[in-house]
Scaffold this active site. Sequence first.
Site, short mmCIF file in Angstrom:
data_model
loop_
_atom_site.label_atom_id
_atom_site.label_comp_id
_atom_site.label_asym_id
_atom_site.label_seq_id
_atom_site.Cartn_x
_atom_site.Cartn_y
_atom_site.Cartn_z
CD GLN A 86 -41.15 48.60 24.03
OE1 GLN A 86 -41.49 48.53 25.20
NE2 GLN A 86 -40.78 49.73 23.46
CG ASP A 87 -39.31 42.84 18.65
OD1 ASP A 87 -38.65 42.66 19.69
OD2 ASP A 87 -39.46 41.96 17.79
CG ASN A 88 -39.04 49.73 20.19
OD1 ASN A 88 -40.24 49.67 20.37
ND2 ASN A 88 -38.17 49.78 21.19
NE ARG A 110 -34.13 57.56 14.28
CZ ARG A 110 -35.28 58.25 14.22
NH1 ARG A 110 -35.79 58.76 15.32
NH2 ARG A 110 -35.90 58.43 13.07
CG HIS A 114 -31.83 58.09 23.27
ND1 HIS A 114 -32.26 57.84 22.00
CD2 HIS A 114 -31.72 59.44 23.37
CE1 HIS A 114 -32.42 58.98 21.34
NE2 HIS A 114 -32.09 59.97 22.15
CE LYS A 160 -32.56 50.74 24.08
NZ LYS A 160 -32.24 52.13 23.72
CG HIS A 168 -28.31 51.93 21.40
ND1 HIS A 168 -29.39 52.27 20.61
CD2 HIS A 168 -27.51 51.16 20.64
CE1 HIS A 168 -29.25 51.70 19.44
NE2 HIS A 168 -28.12 51.02 19.43
CE1 TYR A 226 -35.34 50.81 20.47
CE2 TYR A 226 -35.02 51.22 18.13
CZ TYR A 226 -35.50 51.62 19.36
OH TYR A 226 -36.14 52.83 19.48
CE LYS A 253 -35.89 62.40 24.44
NZ LYS A 253 -36.70 61.19 24.48
CG ASP A 254 -31.84 62.62 20.16
OD1 ASP A 254 -32.33 62.43 21.29
OD2 ASP A 254 -31.78 61.73 19.29
#
Length: 181
Positions: free
Chosen positions: A47-49, A59, A62, A72, A119, A132, A169-170
């Site tokens: 998976q690439d984000n 950010r 997590h 990652k 991370h 990532y 959330k963070d």
Amino acid sequence: MKIKSTPLKDCYIIEPTVFEDERGYFYEKFNEQKFEELTGMNGHFVQDNISKSSYGVLRGVHLQKGEHAQAKLVSCLEGKVFDVAVDLREDSPTFGQWFGVELTPENKLQLYVPRGFGHGFSVLSETAIFSYKCDNFYHKESEGSVIWNDKDLNIDWKLPADKVLLSEKDSQLPTFAEKNF
């Protein structure tokens, strides 16, 4: 490709070999075979984000845990970020320690963040595009986290605290002592 160790066990900086001339440059951003030979780690990503953020965005911290844990390989495609890995593997000799590195398109560095690590990154430029690769698929129910300004970890995000921009959330993540990892 060169692999540089960090102070954290199994966490590496990846520096590509760049071929440059008057036309521009070329480099191999990732090669699974070379990566595995040099690190002994799994280099198969599924998976690439990509994220785009403005100055001050932070950010993290997590991770994915359990069977959905993710390693990652991260890089910055535009702008400048300070990238942070936190060893959250309780059986590791570097448990509870963090390492940070500045990532930019100019230095072309990547950071390999192994499974079991938290991370996060902070944006130090006007905007940044962050990339990532993940070796496992995202699974919402397997999220773990630690609040960015945890007193035990004492991470220096290279930003003044009053300039930090967090998602809702963070801003409500648990502390390191609460062990949500």
